[in-house]
Scaffold this active site. Structure first.
Site, PDB file in Angstrom:
ATOM      1  N   SER A 201      66.436-134.806  54.918  1.00 31.64           N
ATOM      2  CA  SER A 201      66.987-133.114  54.938  1.00 31.64           C
ATOM      3  C   SER A 201      65.717-132.488  54.673  1.00 31.64           C
ATOM      4  O   SER A 201      65.432-131.383  55.440  1.00 31.64           O
ATOM      5  CB  SER A 201      68.095-132.952  53.940  1.00 31.64           C
ATOM      6  OG  SER A 201      67.505-133.447  52.748  1.00 31.64           O
ATOM      7  N   GLN A 204      60.067-135.950  55.886  1.00 32.68           N
ATOM      8  CA  GLN A 204      59.984-137.021  56.770  1.00 32.68           C
ATOM      9  C   GLN A 204      58.713-137.788  56.358  1.00 32.68           C
ATOM     10  O   GLN A 204      57.712-137.466  55.519  1.00 32.68           O
ATOM     11  CB  GLN A 204      59.684-136.781  58.353  1.00 32.68           C
ATOM     12  CG  GLN A 204      58.778-136.026  58.645  1.00 32.68           C
ATOM     13  CD  GLN A 204      58.731-135.618  60.209  1.00 32.68           C
ATOM     14  OE1 GLN A 204      59.759-134.671  60.591  1.00 32.68           O
ATOM     15  NE2 GLN A 204      57.870-135.557  60.796  1.00 32.68           N
ATOM     16  N   VAL A 205      58.744-139.341  56.810  1.00 33.54           N
ATOM     17  CA  VAL A 205      57.882-140.030  56.248  1.00 33.54           C
ATOM     18  C   VAL A 205      57.044-140.598  57.331  1.00 33.54           C
ATOM     19  O   VAL A 205      57.574-141.409  58.248  1.00 33.54           O
ATOM     20  CB  VAL A 205      58.561-141.252  55.565  1.00 33.54           C
ATOM     21  CG1 VAL A 205      57.371-142.376  55.046  1.00 33.54           C
ATOM     22  CG2 VAL A 205      59.174-140.702  54.166  1.00 33.54           C
ATOM     23  N   ASP A 353      69.857-138.689  42.288  1.00 34.15           N
ATOM     24  CA  ASP A 353      70.216-138.605  43.653  1.00 34.15           C
ATOM     25  C   ASP A 353      70.107-139.991  44.153  1.00 34.15           C
ATOM     26  O   ASP A 353      69.478-140.230  45.294  1.00 34.15           O
ATOM     27  CB  ASP A 353      69.435-137.786  44.503  1.00 34.15           C
ATOM     28  CG  ASP A 353      70.071-137.515  45.736  1.00 34.15           C
ATOM     29  OD1 ASP A 353      71.186-137.487  46.023  1.00 34.15           O
ATOM     30  OD2 ASP A 353      69.317-136.730  46.786  1.00 34.15           O
TER      31      ASP A 353
END
Length: 573
Positions: A201, A204-205, A353
């Site tokens: 969300s 990005q990787v 999380d």
């Protein structure tokens, strides 16, 4: 108009003409011009002024369009984003009002009608979250994990958001590198994959190779457009929960937006995430035989995090676990130890999380045969430190729950979160994820479908309203602990272990017992030397109580292992 300018024009128009002829032509032209200029001067001046005015207006408009095009585009998109949220909000409000105001509904059909309303509104909201992206995806992921608060229709509808996230273009990522580091990716990395291997969300990787060492790394980059939309999206989130509170006063979810507003800046700071990851890595490196792997951080900026490249499979990829001979029960037990250590360990940081997208499993045949795996933990943006006394009171609460001792449960629930006797049944259900009747008997059993259905129906019969009010009053750290509990409980259920929740509760009991014993040692030490006769007696009593629990748990764990080896179902503690 000056002659030299005209001469220049004539030079360009007739380069073959000699200078004398040009001068002659210029003198003739000047005389003719001077004779007619007086006649044309006034109309021409007026015409020139109109031309100049038109040019200035056109130029101003052109420059304004150039300079403010981005602002116009932003305003249009902001209107679109706001419109989607407001439209969905109004539709959901009207849907719930219509459902709740049905006159004398059939007692048997009303829960079904409400469940259908939940489903419609959840699907309507899901479309808006996906369309707007940005932090709305994060909000949906958070809501999908709140099984202790929201009806199943909402949490299950939002599950796809765990894997359905936006992807930013390579061009925007390259521009962000220039802005944040002053260098293009080509100067920092010998290779940088333009396509991400994964997207979440907020980020990005990408896979890359460090230019100076040649090491393969994972580069986590924040979605560039978040910076543009986060202020508006947070304002829309606040407005939505505020409007819901005004329309449905008994459903005050303002605490949820407050928590998100406090947590989001931390999650958007990748430099802080790097510090959290390093701290957790250092902490668990001191605990032997823990199969936890946290990627090493190479360097970090506010929107860029470069770390060791370590990959694996999702914990609910049962086909991968089974095909590689990885014992699901051992994975469940390892997860229980890791997160109980985070909650109860002295000085341990709590990862708040731990959903399935932030955990991976990989094979590791260097470990023992029954623990031939590593657990990889990602996304360290949201961490909290639990105060020492809260850890201890929370441990006592769970020991009371495991003993089904309602009197002690009520006492320590008040110490942990200020829970009154009237609020206690609801709080006990929230913290265990079980029906209260089951809490007072034994929580060390699998949740049946019938029990899940009972909880869902209770949500429609007023329990949801009471739970929302209750969670708005408890300390924020308790909310995060509840969230972590619910996520880890979900991970365990998705593994479909042979032993069910029995072993994970045993591990919880061991950590709680240890925490209480450490508190007893501290209290005895505060009274003076351990060699004093009275303190020696207290020390022996505390040690005997602790060892009694340890022996009982160890014996039962051996018993469970034998039953499992023989293919028998686990028995309750």
């Amino acid at each position: 108009m000056r002659a030299p300018r005209i001469t220049g024009l004539l030079d360009l128009a007739a380069p073959w003409t000699c200078r004398r002829c040009i001068q002659h032509k210029h003198r003739g032209f000047s005389r003719e011009y001077s004779q007619s200029a007086r006649l044309l001067q006034k109309p021409r001046i007026r015409r020139d002024r109109r031309v100049i005015a038109s040019s200035v207006a056109g130029g101003t408009l052109g420059l304004g369009s150039f300079y403010f095009a981005d602002d116009i585009k932003h305003a249009y998109q902001a209107t679109e984003r706001s419109g989607r949220v407001l439209t969905a909000l109004l539709a959901c409000v009207n849907d719930y009002r219509a459902t709740l105001k049905l006159e004398e509904p059939d007692p048997d059909s009303h829960p079904t009608l409400l469940q259908r309303c939940h489903k419609r509104c959840a699907e309507r909201t899901l479309k808006v979250l996906e369309k707007n992206g940005s932090i709305f995806i994060k909000l949906g992921q958070h809501l999908s994990s709140m099984g202790y608060l929201l009806p199943l229709e909402w949490t299950e509808t939002f599950i796809p958001l765990q894997d359905r996230c936006p992807v930013s273009s390579y061009e925007s990522i390259e521009a962000m590198f220039m802005q944040d580091t002053g260098s293009p990716t080509s100067e920092l990395f010998s290779s940088f994959a333009p396509e991400p291997i994964g997207s979440a969300s907020l980020a990005q990787v990408h896979l890359a190779t460090l230019k100076d060492t040649g090491e393969k790394v994972a580069v986590k980059v924040q979605h560039p457009d978040l910076e543009e939309w986060v202020p508006l999206d947070m304002a829309l989130t606040r407005f939505t929960f505020s409007a819901l509170k005004r329309i449905f006063p008994d459903y005050d979810l303002g605490w949820l937006s407050d928590e998100m507003e406090m947590s989001l800046p931390q999650e958007l700071d990748f430099a802080l995430e790097g510090e959290n990851a390093t701290r957790a890595r250092d902490y668990f490196s001191r605990i032997p035989n823990t199969p936890l792997v946290i990627p090493e951080v190479k360097w970090a900026k506010k929107r860029i995090l470069v770390m060791e490249c370590i990959s694996g499979h999702r914990p609910d990829d049962l086909a991968f676990l089974d095909s590689n001979g990885i014992d699901r029960d051992e994975v469940s037990a390892a997860l229980a130890r890791i997160f109980n250590e985070m909650i109860f360990g002295a000085g341990a940081p709590l990862h708040c999380d731990p959903h399935g997208g932030n955990i991976a499993i990989r094979t590791n045949n260097t470990r023992s045969k029954d623990r031939n795996f590593d657990i990889i933990l990602y996304d360290h943006g949201l961490y909290r430190d639990i105060p020492k006394q809260l850890k201890r009171d929370y441990a006592k609460l769970w020991l009371a729950v495991l003993d089904a001792d309602e009197t002690k449960m009520r006492h320590f629930a008040h110490d942990v979160a200020g829970i009154t006797d009237e609020q206690f049944p609801l709080f006990a259900s929230a913290i265990t994820g079980r029906d209260y009747r089951q809490v007072t008997q034994s929580v060390v059993t699998n949740r049946s479908d019938a029990e899940k259905e009972q909880i869902s129906e209770a949500m429609g019969e007023g329990m949801l309203q009471q739970l929302v009010q209750l969670l708005g009053k408890v300390p924020r750290i308790i909310l995060l602990i509840l969230k972590t509990n619910d996520l880890t409980r979900s991970l365990d259920e998705n593994l479909h272990t042979r032993q069910g929740p029995v072993r994970t509760f045993m591990i919880l009991a061991r950590y709680c017992s240890r925490t209480v014993f450490e508190e007893q040692l501290e209290c005895i030490g505060a009274r003076g030397s351990f060699l004093w006769p009275s303190n020696m007696f207290r020390l022996f009593y505390a040690w005997a109580s602790f060892m009694r629990v340890e022996l009982k748990l160890s014996t039962y764990e051996t018993y469970l292992s034998l039953r499992s080896a023989l293919g028998m179902a686990p028995a309750a503690i």
